[in-house]
Design a protein around this motif. Structure first.
Motif, short mmCIF file in Angstrom:
data_model
loop_
_atom_site.label_atom_id
_atom_site.label_comp_id
_atom_site.label_asym_id
_atom_site.label_seq_id
_atom_site.Cartn_x
_atom_site.Cartn_y
_atom_site.Cartn_z
N UNK A 190 31.89 22.37 17.06
CA UNK A 190 32.88 23.38 17.12
C UNK A 190 33.26 24.11 15.81
N UNK A 191 33.05 23.40 14.99
CA UNK A 191 33.28 23.89 13.48
C UNK A 191 34.68 23.79 13.07
N UNK A 192 35.82 23.38 14.16
CA UNK A 192 37.12 23.15 13.29
C UNK A 192 37.80 22.45 14.54
N UNK A 193 38.98 21.67 14.17
CA UNK A 193 39.73 21.03 15.16
C UNK A 193 40.56 21.87 15.98
N UNK A 194 40.69 23.25 15.35
CA UNK A 194 41.59 24.28 16.17
C UNK A 194 40.70 24.71 17.30
N UNK A 195 39.31 24.99 16.75
CA UNK A 195 38.27 25.52 18.05
C UNK A 195 37.95 24.31 19.15
N UNK A 196 37.87 23.25 18.56
CA UNK A 196 37.72 22.36 19.81
C UNK A 196 38.95 22.09 20.60
N UNK A 197 40.24 22.13 20.22
CA UNK A 197 41.38 22.03 20.98
C UNK A 197 41.36 23.35 21.91
N UNK A 198 41.13 24.49 21.33
CA UNK A 198 41.07 25.82 22.17
C UNK A 198 40.13 25.60 23.20
N UNK A 199 39.01 25.09 23.04
CA UNK A 199 38.21 24.81 24.25
C UNK A 199 38.58 23.86 25.18
N UNK A 200 39.18 22.66 24.62
CA UNK A 200 39.73 22.12 25.62
C UNK A 200 40.70 22.50 26.45
N UNK A 201 41.62 23.46 25.81
CA UNK A 201 42.72 24.13 26.64
C UNK A 201 42.27 25.14 27.67
N UNK A 202 40.85 25.40 27.78
CA UNK A 202 40.58 26.49 28.55
C UNK A 202 40.44 25.87 29.90
N UNK A 208 45.93 26.47 39.42
CA UNK A 208 46.80 27.23 40.67
C UNK A 208 48.12 26.35 40.78
N UNK A 209 48.16 24.87 40.82
CA UNK A 209 49.31 24.30 41.23
C UNK A 209 49.89 23.36 39.97
N UNK A 210 49.14 22.80 38.97
CA UNK A 210 49.77 21.99 38.30
C UNK A 210 49.03 21.86 36.74
N UNK A 211 49.52 21.91 35.66
CA UNK A 211 48.94 21.60 34.36
C UNK A 211 49.30 20.27 33.89
N UNK A 212 48.66 19.21 33.96
CA UNK A 212 49.10 17.99 33.75
C UNK A 212 48.61 17.74 32.01
N UNK A 213 49.62 16.98 31.41
CA UNK A 213 49.59 16.87 29.76
C UNK A 213 50.20 15.60 29.42
N UNK A 214 49.82 15.04 28.05
CA UNK A 214 50.59 14.02 27.55
C UNK A 214 51.82 14.65 27.05
N UNK A 215 52.95 14.09 27.40
CA UNK A 215 54.16 14.39 26.93
C UNK A 215 54.46 14.04 25.63
N UNK A 221 50.71 19.81 24.97
CA UNK A 221 52.04 20.73 25.61
C UNK A 221 51.66 22.21 25.24
N UNK A 222 51.04 22.35 24.05
CA UNK A 222 50.98 23.57 23.47
C UNK A 222 49.85 24.29 24.17
N UNK A 223 48.78 23.92 24.65
CA UNK A 223 47.67 24.23 25.30
C UNK A 223 48.14 24.70 26.54
N UNK A 224 49.23 23.89 27.29
CA UNK A 224 49.70 24.33 28.55
C UNK A 224 50.38 25.56 28.44
N UNK A 225 51.47 25.78 27.41
CA UNK A 225 52.19 26.94 27.13
C UNK A 225 51.34 27.97 26.97
N UNK A 226 50.20 27.89 26.23
CA UNK A 226 49.41 28.96 25.70
C UNK A 226 48.40 29.67 27.06
#
Length: 489
Positions: A190-202, A208-215, A221-226
């Motif tokens: 991925x080249x960086x942790x930021x790029x890796x996280x961004x791909x996870x967030x895709x 449609x119904x729910x985005x589940x995340x580690x509270x 949580x930021x990936x959900x918000x974005x």
């Protein structure tokens, strides 16, 4: 035939399991399929330069294997020529077929994360089956998504997705999606942790119904918000503490829901207890925290699909853990030998080491580091270590981290050049380091490599099998049969 693909030229790049499945589905829909693989001798083309010079064989579309990084010459050329690049997952979303007797294609419940994906998807599959759903765990491990997507006999898919698969996926609209955790991994790809996280967030896009995340992990949580989600989609966190409204969590030893329950503003609905996860208990019969997190995430995804709480309990009880995940493969001289070869990065190895008592572990680690660093891992878990055996090509980052943060822990390195199998030498060295423990102090030799396996083994499973075989050769008949980490057969 499918008008979207009939007569179109599609280049399938990478002939692993998912690439072959994609080629099969495309051919069935009338596409002219051209294949490329760096290693497969039966591929139509072997040389990237030839394909590039030939205008990517006139391709209208490229379906890329997860193994091809974005900087691969073929994918760079495709972008420069404005040829769309899809993952097998993106293709699967486009070729979905209606369910037998259902309304439209089967919905997807999708899971990603640095660690815990396979366990969570397996738990989810078990819960859905307990609820009477025709389902299958598919994706990163198991049946390719594209084959499941064209199976009308399935009611719902439990989909495990890696960051590689998500990188070229843009249309997927999961009924519910989860990012379990994000920790440094695959940074070379991925080249960086930021790029890796961004791909996870895709994975959250168009949910449609729910985005589940580690509270308890702000990055998830930021990936959900974005994420750009469907109107009405809710965020549901999971926590090992008492859950707030909009979360699932733990009250004493009870898994509870305040994310979907009808009376969630005043009451929590019981989903099960830690006793329902007894088959996943580690040393001392304690269920490791990361296993509880996985169970809560699986429960949240199933609840988003409309499953009843009782089915969550029944599914968790019925779930059988997979191989190479904290499995005791033998005992020699009162020392337990535990295979957690699935711990292929620092985050997973840290969770594995945390399950043991301080000063009780001879740690077998190393392999292909993928650009990772190990200072945090060693700093956090040095109290568990009695000794360390290093294997693999990337021993230096681990060796240096141990020297900085655990200088008093003895370290033995296994070179690759010897004729004796690597794991035999590693297990023999680990046995020596385990010897001499004070009476009454339990000692465990733990294979939790914190690295990928491909430098010396075909897969993490092959690495774990080699470890188990070496233990049995070391102990002969006394090594015993393979047992779970809690000692149960």
């Amino acid at each position: 035939m499918d008008a979207r693909f009939d007569g179109r030229t599609v280049l399938v790049a990478g002939l692993g399991v998912s690439g072959r499945a994609a080629a099969q589905v495309l051919a069935d829909r009338g596409a002219r399929v051209v294949t490329y693989d760096d290693r497969a001798p039966e591929a139509d083309a072997h040389d990237v330069a030839v394909l590039v010079a030939d205008g990517l064989a006139g391709a209208d579309l490229v379906v890329a294997s997860p193994g091809l990084p974005p900087h691969h010459a073929l994918l760079v050329e495709a972008r420069e020529r404005d040829v769309p690049v899809w993952s097998e997952v993106e293709l699967a979303w486009h070729v979905r077929v209606p369910r037998d007797g259902g309304d439209g294609p089967a919905p997807w419940l999708a899971v990603t994360g640095t660690n815990g994906k396979t366990t969570t998807v397996g738990m989810l599959e078990s819960i859905l089956r307990a609820a009477g759903r025709r389902t299958l765990a598919v994706g990163n491990v198991g049946t390719p998504v594209v084959l499941a997507a064209v199976d009308p006999a399935l009611d719902v898919l439990a989909v495990e997705l890696s960051s590689f698969q998500l990188h070229h996926t843009s249309s997927m609209s999961a009924q519910a999606a989860a990012v379990l955790n994000v920790a440094p991994d695959h940074l070379d790809w991925h080249g960086s942790l930021e790029a890796y996280a961004a791909d996870k967030g895709r994975i959250y896009e168009h949910a449609q119904v729910a985005c589940v995340y580690d509270a308890n992990q702000p990055v998830t949580e930021r990936l959900v918000r974005d994420a750009d989600v469907v109107d009405g989609c809710v965020a549901v966190g999971f926590t090992l503490g008492t859950p707030a409204v909009g979360q699932v969590g733990l009250v004493d030893d009870v898994l509870v829901d305040r994310g979907f329950a009808r009376l969630r503003h005043t009451h929590a609905a019981e989903l099960g207890t830690l006793a329902d996860l007894a088959q996943l208990a580690g040393p001392g019969g304690v269920v490791p925290p990361h296993v509880v997190r996985n169970a809560l995430a699986a429960a949240a995804l199933a609840l988003a699909h409309g499953v009843e709480p009782a089915h969550v309990r029944d599914g968790l009880r019925a779930f059988a853990p997979g191989a190479h995940r904290i499995v005791t493969v033998g005992r020699v001289d009162d020392v337990a030998y535990v295979d957690d070869s699935k711990a292929t990065n620092a985050h997973a190895a840290s969770a594995s080491l945390a399950a043991f008592e301080p000063g009780s572990v001879v740690w077998v680690a190393g392999g292909l580091a993928k650009g990772a660093e190990f200072d945090d891992l060693v700093r956090e878990r040095r109290d568990r270590l009695r000794g360390v055996v290093l294997v693999g090509v990337d021993r230096a980052p681990l060796r240096d981290a141990l020297a900085r943060h655990a200088p008093d822990v003895p370290v033995f390195e296994v070179d690759a050049g010897d004729t004796e199998p690597v794991m035999d030498r590693a297990v023999t060295a680990a046995r020596r380091l385990a010897a001499g423990a004070p009476e009454g102090v339990p000692v465990t030799v733990l294979l939790a490599p914190a690295c990928a396996s491909m430098d010396q083994f075909a897969s993490y499973a092959a690495r774990g099998d080699a470890f188990a075989a070496a233990v049995h050769r070391l102990g002969g008949d006394d090594a015993g049969q393979e047992r779970r980490a809690d000692g149960a057969p």
